[in-house]
Design a protein around this motif. Structure first.
Motif, PDB file in Angstrom:
ATOM      1  N   GLY A 167       0.849  -1.180   0.000  1.00  0.00           N
ATOM      2  CA  GLY A 167       0.000   0.000   0.000  1.00  0.00           C
ATOM      3  C   GLY A 167       0.881   1.223   0.000  1.00  0.00           C
ATOM      4  N   VAL A 168       0.279   2.393  -0.138  1.00  0.00           N
ATOM      5  CA  VAL A 168       1.033   3.639  -0.107  1.00  0.00           C
ATOM      6  C   VAL A 168       0.809   4.258   1.265  1.00  0.00           C
TER       7      VAL A 168
ATOM      8  N   TRP B 267      -4.048   4.584  -0.256  1.00  0.00           N
ATOM      9  CA  TRP B 267      -4.017   3.790  -1.484  1.00  0.00           C
ATOM     10  C   TRP B 267      -3.786   2.340  -1.089  1.00  0.00           C
ATOM     11  N   LYS B 268      -4.635   1.447  -1.596  1.00  0.00           N
ATOM     12  CA  LYS B 268      -4.491   0.013  -1.318  1.00  0.00           C
ATOM     13  C   LYS B 268      -4.238  -0.710  -2.638  1.00  0.00           C
ATOM     14  N   LYS B 269      -3.307  -1.650  -2.613  1.00  0.00           N
ATOM     15  CA  LYS B 269      -2.991  -2.422  -3.822  1.00  0.00           C
ATOM     16  C   LYS B 269      -4.116  -3.425  -4.071  1.00  0.00           C
TER      17      LYS B 269
ATOM     18  N   THR C 257      -1.668  -2.129  -9.376  1.00  0.00           N
ATOM     19  CA  THR C 257      -2.848  -1.276  -9.451  1.00  0.00           C
ATOM     20  C   THR C 257      -3.302  -0.927  -8.035  1.00  0.00           C
ATOM     21  N   TYR C 258      -3.501   0.361  -7.814  1.00  0.00           N
ATOM     22  CA  TYR C 258      -3.878   0.877  -6.499  1.00  0.00           C
ATOM     23  C   TYR C 258      -5.208   1.611  -6.568  1.00  0.00           C
ATOM     24  N   ARG C 259      -5.941   1.583  -5.450  1.00  0.00           N
ATOM     25  CA  ARG C 259      -7.225   2.275  -5.362  1.00  0.00           C
ATOM     26  C   ARG C 259      -7.251   3.125  -4.102  1.00  0.00           C
ATOM     27  N   SER C 260      -7.782   4.346  -4.254  1.00  0.00           N
ATOM     28  CA  SER C 260      -8.004   5.245  -3.122  1.00  0.00           C
ATOM     29  C   SER C 260      -9.470   5.651  -3.135  1.00  0.00           C
TER      30      SER C 260
ATOM     31  N   ILE D 158       7.310   1.143  -2.548  1.00  0.00           N
ATOM     32  CA  ILE D 158       6.030   0.516  -2.911  1.00  0.00           C
ATOM     33  C   ILE D 158       6.244  -0.461  -4.059  1.00  0.00           C
TER      34      ILE D 158
END
Length: 81
Positions: free
Chosen positions: A5-6, A77-79, A22-25, A18
């Motif tokens: 994660g970030v 941000w989560k992978k 693909t990351y999602r926030s 990191i």
């Protein structure tokens, strides 16, 4: 070992701080979620591969060839891939 994660605001080196992927926030914390994929860490505009300002959820694919990922005022941000 790079994190999956970030960890917050800042500039994070791909492969060191990191992982590529693909990351999602969920989007902005207060003002607006800024993100950028970077070819180097010089701070020059030419270093930006892609960037954006998200008000709501955002998904970014950080490539293995990217030098760094920059983020500010985003929810974590989560992978995802």
């Amino acid at each position: 070992m790079p994190k999956a994660g970030v960890p917050g605001d800042g500039i994070f080196l791909v492969g060191k701080d990191i992982q590529a992927g693909t990351y999602r926030s969920e989007g902005k914390n207060k003002y607006g979620c800024y993100w950028a994929r970077l070819r180097d860490t010089t701070g020059e505009d030419s270093a930006i591969i892609a960037n954006g300002n998200a008000q709501g959820p955002a998904i970014v694919k950080v490539a293995a060839g990217d030098r760094a990922f920059q983020t500010s005022d985003c929810k974590p941000w989560k992978k995802i891939a």
